[in-house]
Scaffold this motif. Sequence first.
Motif, PDB file in Angstrom:
ATOM      1  N   ALA A 179       0.332 -11.483  -2.739  1.00  0.00           N
ATOM      2  CA  ALA A 179      -0.707 -10.628  -2.170  1.00  0.00           C
ATOM      3  C   ALA A 179      -0.832 -10.801  -0.666  1.00  0.00           C
ATOM      4  O   ALA A 179      -1.269  -9.879   0.032  1.00  0.00           O
ATOM      5  CB  ALA A 179      -2.055 -10.931  -2.831  1.00  0.00           C
ATOM      6  N   LEU A 180      -0.429 -11.948  -0.142  1.00  0.00           N
ATOM      7  CA  LEU A 180      -0.612 -12.221   1.279  1.00  0.00           C
ATOM      8  C   LEU A 180       0.462 -11.597   2.157  1.00  0.00           C
ATOM      9  O   LEU A 180       0.335 -11.575   3.380  1.00  0.00           O
ATOM     10  CB  LEU A 180      -0.678 -13.732   1.516  1.00  0.00           C
ATOM     11  CG  LEU A 180      -1.730 -14.485   0.690  1.00  0.00           C
ATOM     12  CD1 LEU A 180      -1.842 -15.916   1.163  1.00  0.00           C
ATOM     13  CD2 LEU A 180      -3.081 -13.792   0.729  1.00  0.00           C
ATOM     14  N   SER A 181       1.536 -11.083   1.532  1.00  0.00           N
ATOM     15  CA  SER A 181       2.593 -10.433   2.318  1.00  0.00           C
ATOM     16  C   SER A 181       3.027  -9.108   1.692  1.00  0.00           C
ATOM     17  O   SER A 181       4.091  -8.594   2.006  1.00  0.00           O
ATOM     18  CB  SER A 181       3.802 -11.373   2.439  1.00  0.00           C
ATOM     19  OG  SER A 181       4.293 -11.731   1.152  1.00  0.00           O
ATOM     20  N   ALA A 182       2.196  -8.565   0.844  1.00  0.00           N
ATOM     21  CA  ALA A 182       2.588  -7.424   0.014  1.00  0.00           C
ATOM     22  C   ALA A 182       2.659  -6.106   0.770  1.00  0.00           C
ATOM     23  O   ALA A 182       1.907  -5.857   1.711  1.00  0.00           O
ATOM     24  CB  ALA A 182       1.596  -7.279  -1.137  1.00  0.00           C
ATOM     25  N   LEU A 183       3.584  -5.265   0.345  1.00  0.00           N
ATOM     26  CA  LEU A 183       3.650  -3.842   0.660  1.00  0.00           C
ATOM     27  C   LEU A 183       3.586  -3.497   2.148  1.00  0.00           C
ATOM     28  O   LEU A 183       2.793  -2.639   2.574  1.00  0.00           O
ATOM     29  CB  LEU A 183       2.514  -3.102  -0.085  1.00  0.00           C
ATOM     30  CG  LEU A 183       2.468  -3.308  -1.604  1.00  0.00           C
ATOM     31  CD1 LEU A 183       1.248  -2.614  -2.194  1.00  0.00           C
ATOM     32  CD2 LEU A 183       3.740  -2.798  -2.249  1.00  0.00           C
ATOM     33  N   PRO A 184       4.419  -4.094   2.978  1.00  0.00           N
ATOM     34  CA  PRO A 184       4.401  -3.745   4.403  1.00  0.00           C
ATOM     35  C   PRO A 184       4.730  -2.273   4.644  1.00  0.00           C
ATOM     36  O   PRO A 184       4.335  -1.718   5.677  1.00  0.00           O
ATOM     37  CB  PRO A 184       5.466  -4.663   5.010  1.00  0.00           C
ATOM     38  CG  PRO A 184       6.347  -5.050   3.862  1.00  0.00           C
ATOM     39  CD  PRO A 184       5.449  -5.115   2.669  1.00  0.00           C
TER      40      PRO A 184
END
Length: 293
Positions: A179-184
């Motif tokens: 969740a902390l690096s999701a879906l840029p």
Amino acid sequence: MLHSPGERPPNPRSVLLAEVAQATQRLADAGVPSPRFDAEELAAHVHGVKRGELHTVPDADFDARYWEAIARREAREPLQHITGRAFFRYLELHVGPGVFVPRPETESVVGWAIDAVRAMDVVEPLIVDLCTGSGAIALALAQEVPRSRVHAVELSEDALQYAQKNVAGSRVVLHHGDALSALPELDGQVDLVVSNPPYIPLTEWEYVAPEARDHDPGLALFSGEDGLDTIRGIERTAHRLLRPGGVVVIEHADTQGGQVPWIFTEEKGWADAADHPDLNNRPRFATARRATP
């Protein structure tokens, strides 16, 4: 069949009702919070009927597996793990070991999120559910906001298996990731970010109910010394994903009321940060709007 005067006809419910009453007492003695409901729900599950149809089960059909199920619940195994299903708003979900069981408190979070999206002047709102677990929040939003485009993110491979079953055939797009690096690829485009993240402080482990502490995955429960580590990370993710004017909705513990809105400060680009109560009038979730430049 005729009965002699004064003789009572056999009651087709007598055995089942007696067993449910006995099971209720056993569960109450074990500290189960809702013993009567659980005893009836397990009876219905074992006999393949709904709770309201227990009166249709003849004595001759009583299934001894009922006592095996009661023993598991008596040991504080979650009811939903025994039945393999959980109910959330209008949904029936697959759940079991390895995935967080959705709670009624989270329905208030979803209700607020649905109202917020409906109030937006957006034809096809773009929604991201972080830490989706079973997929409960994402599915509820997809079902109740018909033209929404919903993405759900889950890190745990065990939980992901349940989410895959639950979202099959829906409009929810499921992603395996952090969740902390999701879906840029969605940066700056999202209308709503919603999450029920882990938020229990590590120091509170011994006070957590056995159903959660011993059976829900720790990844879905605990988050640092004060319980807010993941929420701090989601604040950054939400700010990255949301368009100006987009909204974040995030669940937290009732003891964290007042703390979470301070994570979404004006200095970080947020506006209108506030706490909201659940159905028991306890602070349960925080919301904020990405400020418009």
